[in-house]
Design an enzyme around this catalytic site. Structure first.
Site, PDB file in Angstrom:
ATOM      1  CB  THR A  34     -12.977   6.112   5.887  1.00 34.48           C
ATOM      2  OG1 THR A  34     -11.875   5.660   5.598  1.00 34.48           O
ATOM      3  CG2 THR A  34     -12.300   7.337   5.138  1.00 34.48           C
ATOM      4  CE1 TYR A  84      -3.525   2.861   0.589  1.00 30.53           C
ATOM      5  CE2 TYR A  84      -2.195   3.262   2.803  1.00 30.53           C
ATOM      6  CZ  TYR A  84      -3.099   3.718   1.572  1.00 30.53           C
ATOM      7  OH  TYR A  84      -3.624   5.095   1.498  1.00 30.53           O
TER       8      TYR A  84
END
Length: 257
Positions: free
Chosen positions: A186, A151
């Site tokens: 989120t 990532y």
């Protein structure tokens, strides 16, 4: 700030993308929102409704689907002023040696190739409007992150890609910038939190890594995005803008909490 602007927004049905969609609409824009998740689109439709929003089911990692989404957007709105590459994934939470080929490729196909696809498909439209591109990066692209090698690598690539694109497209009057949050609450971050080895301290950790003392919701990032894609940022390009509450001044490790 964005009256009469048409924004092609990927990953705009949840998290930071959904907050950006709300902020863009409040600022007068019309949106073409791309997502590969039917359920997510249905949920977003209940929040964002009206003639100002077009939802398209497409996978940003597949060029043909992105190209068709661009065509559909032009048929509906007649132009594209802004491409916001927000679609992204963060899993798996693994060190490099534990990451398999499929996981590695999936991360790069979504987080990096997605930008490649939208740019190839939409560049001719941006040339017509002298528009701009905004990429959703991450602070980890600059400072790295434990057990998130792949990532972090994708977000480092986004940083370099943003700067190279800014140079390549400046002669056409096209600006290219990136937004770099740290922690933002989120659905993806909540899922990530539950997967961490020290999940019981994650809330405190995410508050403490930010110098301002809390982990924000996505609206703080959306406000910065509105600025970057607007004419108020007309002389800003190649910028990797941290919206991070000062987290780049020094991440704290779990043991420091």
């Amino acid at each position: 700030m964005l009256k009469d602007k048409i924004i092609f927004l990927t990953g705009g049905t949840e998290g930071i993308g959904l907050e950006c969609a709300k902020a863009y609409l409040r600022s007068g824009a019309k949106l073409s929102i791309i997502s590969n998740n039917t359920d997510s689109i249905k949920e977003a439709e209940s929040t964002l409704s009206g003639n100002e929003v077009l939802f398209i089911l497409a996978d940003v990692s597949i060029f043909e689907e992105v190209e068709q989404a661009i065509v559909t957007t032009i048929k509906r709105f007649g132009k594209i002023n802004i491409i916001h590459n927000n679609a992204g994934i963060s899993n798996p939470s693994k060190a490099l040696h534990d990451t398999d080929d499929e996981e590695w490729n999936h991360l790069f196909n979504v987080n990096v190739k997605g930008i490649y696809n939208t740019t190839k498909a939409g560049l001719s439209e941006l040339k017509k409007t002298k528009g701009n591109v905004l990429n959703t990066g991450s602070l980890v692209g600059e400072i790295g992150q434990e057990i998130h090698a792949a990532y972090s690598a994708t977000k480092g690539a986004v940083n370099a890609l943003t700067k190279s694109m800014a140079l390549d497209y400046a002669p056409f009057g096209i600006r290219v910038n990136s937004i770099a949050p740290a922690g933002v609450w989120t659905p993806m971050l909540r899922k990530w939190s539950a997967e961490q080895p020290n999940s019981h301290v994650i809330d405190s950790y995410l508050a403490n890594i930010h110098a301002l003392g809390y982990c924000p919701e996505g609206d703080v990032v959306a406000d910065a995005c509105v600025f970057l894609v607007s004419e108020q940022a007309r002389f800003i390009t190649g910028c990797i803008m941290p919206v991070s509450g000062g987290a780049e001044l020094g991440y704290r490790r779990y043991a420091d909490i």
